[in-house]
Design an enzyme around this catalytic site. Structure first.
Site, mmCIF file in Angstrom:
data_model
loop_
_atom_site.group_PDB
_atom_site.id
_atom_site.type_symbol
_atom_site.label_atom_id
_atom_site.label_comp_id
_atom_site.label_asym_id
_atom_site.label_seq_id
_atom_site.Cartn_x
_atom_site.Cartn_y
_atom_site.Cartn_z
ATOM 1 N N LEU A 1 9.897 37.763 -66.448
ATOM 2 C CA LEU A 1 9.220 39.040 -67.022
ATOM 3 C C LEU A 1 8.682 39.688 -65.660
ATOM 4 C CD1 LEU A 1 7.063 37.954 -70.028
ATOM 5 C CD2 LEU A 1 9.751 38.874 -69.968
ATOM 6 N N ASP A 2 9.142 40.981 -65.529
ATOM 7 C CA ASP A 2 8.766 41.888 -64.275
ATOM 8 C C ASP A 2 7.730 42.867 -65.112
ATOM 9 O OD1 ASP A 2 10.512 40.880 -62.314
ATOM 10 O OD2 ASP A 2 12.003 42.125 -62.952
ATOM 11 N N VAL A 3 6.421 42.367 -64.499
ATOM 12 C CA VAL A 3 5.226 43.383 -65.295
ATOM 13 C C VAL A 3 4.607 44.105 -64.275
ATOM 14 C CG1 VAL A 3 3.108 42.664 -66.551
ATOM 15 C CG2 VAL A 3 4.760 41.090 -66.465
ATOM 16 N N LEU B 1 9.165 45.576 -67.549
ATOM 17 C CA LEU B 1 10.274 46.317 -67.027
ATOM 18 C C LEU B 1 11.390 45.398 -66.541
ATOM 19 C CD1 LEU B 1 8.042 48.305 -64.185
ATOM 20 C CD2 LEU B 1 9.046 49.011 -66.401
ATOM 21 N N ASN C 1 6.483 37.856 -62.809
ATOM 22 C CA ASN C 1 6.592 38.750 -61.664
ATOM 23 C C ASN C 1 5.672 39.894 -61.580
ATOM 24 O OD1 ASN C 1 6.919 39.831 -59.213
ATOM 25 N ND2 ASN C 1 8.777 40.617 -59.856
#
Length: 184
Positions: free
Chosen positions: A67-69, A79, A109
């Site tokens: 998970l790109d946060v 995102l 992330n």
């Protein structure tokens, strides 16, 4: 795939590959090359059934969701596509979806902290830990070994990613080619 095979042959550590995995065949091929795990992000949200198909083929222990946060308007936003596309999932919705699937690990992330050496986003780590029982690796912002230790001891994450910390050193952020193993 040739590059990935060369990496796997020459690496003396467990490897995870992520990026562009769109099918069971992709994931299976990467595992067969010597990678321990495959990581999915956009595919997890775009093709929800793919996770079940991949885990049936390679096992849940070999499947990671990244998970790109990013914090937007004081909310954690998920995102994809290197942080360029916003999903329709809040952080808690994404974690709930992850909990319902056979996934072995989550990489969180923090886009805001990545490469900053300002410390991991401990608030984010606490939220994630309190909403999932799945193994967590935090990424983004590592400033020192104590920072890693705090995540493990006080929050209960299983992994601390620290790319810049082990790559760039000194006031000029010179590329480090060799380092002494830190003790935790």
């Amino acid at each position: 795939f040739d590059l990935l095979k060369d990496i796997a042959v020459n690496a003396n550590m467990p490897l995870t590959y992520g990026g562009g995995i769109k099918s069971v065949a992709d994931a299976s091929k990467i595992i067969s090359l010597g990678f321990e795990k495959v990581s999915m992000s956009a595919a997890f949200f775009d093709k929800p059934t793919l996770i079940n198909d991949v885990t049936a083929e390679v096992g849940s222990q070999s499947v990671v969701v990244c998970l790109d946060v990013r914090r937007i308007n004081n909310n954690y936003t998920i995102l994809t596509h290197r942080g360029t596309r916003k999903t329709n999932f809040s952080l808690l919705q994404a974690l709930e979806l992850i909990e319902r699937n056979p996934i072995g690990e989550i990489i969180i992330n923090s886009i805001d902290r990545d490469g900053t050496f300002t410390g991991y986003d401990l608030e984010l780590a606490k939220i994630v830990r309190s909403h999932t029982s799945i193994n967590i690796t935090m990424l983004g912002g590592c400033k020192d070994v104590a920072d890693m230790s705090a995540l493990e001891k006080h929050i209960g994450v299983c992994g601390c990613a620290a790319g810049s910390y082990f790559t760039f050193v000194g006031k000029n952020n010179a590329v480090l080619l060799n380092y002494n193993k830190p003790t935790i």
